[in-house]
Design a protein around this motif. Structure first.
Motif, mmCIF file in Angstrom:
data_model
loop_
_atom_site.group_PDB
_atom_site.id
_atom_site.type_symbol
_atom_site.label_atom_id
_atom_site.label_comp_id
_atom_site.label_asym_id
_atom_site.label_seq_id
_atom_site.Cartn_x
_atom_site.Cartn_y
_atom_site.Cartn_z
ATOM 1 N N GLU A 41 -92.378 22.201 31.537
ATOM 2 C CA GLU A 41 -93.141 21.645 30.425
ATOM 3 C C GLU A 41 -93.565 22.764 29.483
ATOM 4 O O GLU A 41 -93.583 23.920 29.864
ATOM 5 C CB GLU A 41 -94.388 20.943 30.963
ATOM 6 C CG GLU A 41 -94.123 19.478 31.248
ATOM 7 C CD GLU A 41 -95.254 18.846 32.023
ATOM 8 O OE1 GLU A 41 -96.393 19.265 31.804
ATOM 9 O OE2 GLU A 41 -94.975 17.975 32.863
ATOM 10 N N LYS A 42 -93.931 22.362 28.276
ATOM 11 C CA LYS A 42 -94.347 23.342 27.283
ATOM 12 C C LYS A 42 -95.319 24.336 27.894
ATOM 13 O O LYS A 42 -96.412 23.982 28.313
ATOM 14 C CB LYS A 42 -95.020 22.603 26.122
ATOM 15 C CG LYS A 42 -94.293 22.805 24.824
ATOM 16 C CD LYS A 42 -94.987 22.078 23.727
ATOM 17 C CE LYS A 42 -95.559 23.082 22.749
ATOM 18 N NZ LYS A 42 -96.585 22.526 21.909
ATOM 19 N N LYS A 43 -94.877 25.590 27.939
ATOM 20 C CA LYS A 43 -95.727 26.603 28.585
ATOM 21 C C LYS A 43 -96.600 27.285 27.550
ATOM 22 O O LYS A 43 -96.166 27.563 26.450
ATOM 23 C CB LYS A 43 -94.845 27.648 29.266
ATOM 24 C CG LYS A 43 -94.488 27.264 30.684
ATOM 25 C CD LYS A 43 -93.958 28.449 31.443
ATOM 26 C CE LYS A 43 -92.498 28.657 31.174
ATOM 27 N NZ LYS A 43 -91.903 29.813 31.728
ATOM 28 N N GLY A 44 -97.803 27.588 27.929
ATOM 29 C CA GLY A 44 -98.670 28.359 27.063
ATOM 30 C C GLY A 44 -98.356 29.835 27.270
ATOM 31 O O GLY A 44 -97.418 30.172 27.977
ATOM 32 N N PRO A 45 -99.147 30.706 26.667
ATOM 33 C CA PRO A 45 -98.913 32.127 26.857
ATOM 34 C C PRO A 45 -99.032 32.519 28.327
ATOM 35 O O PRO A 45 -99.848 31.966 29.050
ATOM 36 C CB PRO A 45 -100.013 32.782 26.028
ATOM 37 C CG PRO A 45 -100.643 31.715 25.239
ATOM 38 C CD PRO A 45 -100.281 30.413 25.823
ATOM 39 N N GLU A 46 -98.219 33.500 28.730
ATOM 40 C CA GLU A 46 -98.200 33.880 30.139
ATOM 41 C C GLU A 46 -99.282 34.890 30.484
ATOM 42 O O GLU A 46 -99.617 35.064 31.640
ATOM 43 C CB GLU A 46 -96.843 34.510 30.468
ATOM 44 C CG GLU A 46 -95.707 33.520 30.422
ATOM 45 C CD GLU A 46 -94.360 34.221 30.461
ATOM 46 O OE1 GLU A 46 -94.211 35.182 31.220
ATOM 47 O OE2 GLU A 46 -93.473 33.800 29.714
ATOM 48 N N GLN A 51 -102.578 35.102 25.222
ATOM 49 C CA GLN A 51 -103.611 34.124 24.827
ATOM 50 C C GLN A 51 -104.390 34.607 23.611
ATOM 51 O O GLN A 51 -104.663 33.841 22.693
ATOM 52 C CB GLN A 51 -104.581 33.885 25.980
ATOM 53 C CG GLN A 51 -104.024 32.912 27.002
ATOM 54 C CD GLN A 51 -104.974 32.681 28.159
ATOM 55 O OE1 GLN A 51 -106.191 32.722 27.987
ATOM 56 N NE2 GLN A 51 -104.439 32.455 29.335
ATOM 57 N N ASP A 54 -102.212 34.333 20.600
ATOM 58 C CA ASP A 54 -102.087 32.926 20.210
ATOM 59 C C ASP A 54 -103.264 32.490 19.341
ATOM 60 O O ASP A 54 -103.085 31.813 18.326
ATOM 61 C CB ASP A 54 -102.062 32.078 21.488
ATOM 62 C CG ASP A 54 -100.845 31.198 21.551
ATOM 63 O OD1 ASP A 54 -99.834 31.540 20.906
ATOM 64 O OD2 ASP A 54 -100.903 30.163 22.242
ATOM 65 N N LYS A 55 -104.467 32.862 19.783
ATOM 66 C CA LYS A 55 -105.667 32.481 19.015
ATOM 67 C C LYS A 55 -105.682 33.205 17.662
ATOM 68 O O LYS A 55 -106.014 32.624 16.639
ATOM 69 C CB LYS A 55 -106.931 32.829 19.809
ATOM 70 C CG LYS A 55 -107.134 31.925 21.011
ATOM 71 C CD LYS A 55 -108.466 32.231 21.657
ATOM 72 C CE LYS A 55 -108.479 31.781 23.111
ATOM 73 N NZ LYS A 55 -109.474 32.489 23.908
#
Ligand code: HEM
Length: 162
Positions: A41-46, A51, A54-55
């Protein structure tokens, strides 16, 4: 012994039903296959650094759209504050790619990464001053410089997706 027309139409009817069922089964199978596997599934930052980036990215994207608009300078300054917070947090982290650098060069590599973030923070400071002075043309240039810093930083420090 000839088949009655009635029998024929029953046959046709059940064939139609079979075709319909086959079609439905194929469609269902296709639908199931099209679903992503649960862990794909759509993964966020690892990473923590990912993170923060991303912000920072979310705020930067909005900022880029509105930086020329002086009526939004107060809102833009709030976005700049978020960008600074996340850049400062990012500096405390070590890029994933550092693990691929030979041990003897790793410290210098991380120091160079930190310098890259420092340079970004310098641009952020100048952007803040420009917005406070309602110098939107200057602010626009600084945002372009930040985008260049992003590209250079990513070319050197961001691990390519394998
Ligand atoms: C406006 C400036 C920047 C923006 C908008 C930005 C945005 C991003 C984004 C969206 C990611 C992907 C995060 C994810 O989902 O994993 C990322 C990753 C990354 N960025 Fe930036 N970035 C900027 C500047 C920089 C700079 C200046 C550097 C280095 C000097 C840098 C180093 C990295 C690294 C190393 C990663 C990979 C994360 C990791 O290794 O864990 N970025 N960035």
């Amino acid at each position: 012994m000839s088949e009655s027309p009635n029998h024929n139409s029953v046959c046709l009817f059940s064939m139609k039903r079979m075709l319909l069922a086959a079609f439905a089964a194929t469609a269902l199978a296709g639908f199931i296959i099209a679903q992503p596997a649960p862990n794909a599934e759509k993964k966020g930052p690892e990473t923590q650094l990912g993170q923060s980036m991303d912000k920072l990215n979310g705020a930067f994207r909005t900022l880029r759209r509105q930086v020329a608009d002086a009526s939004k300078n107060a809102e833009s300054l709030a976005l700049v504050a978020t960008i600074r917070t996340e850049a400062v947090a990012a500096k405390k982290e070590i890029p994933l790619k550092a693990a691929d650098i030979p041990a003897a060069e790793r410290t210098a590599y991380v120091t160079k990464y930190q310098k890259g973030i420092d340079d970004l923070v310098t641009l952020i400071g100048r952007l803040e001053l420009a917005l406070k002075a309602n110098d939107n043309a200057g602010a626009e240039k600084l945002v372009a410089d930040m985008a260049s810093a992003q590209k250079a930083g990513h070319d050197e420090f961001r691990k390519k997706k394998s």
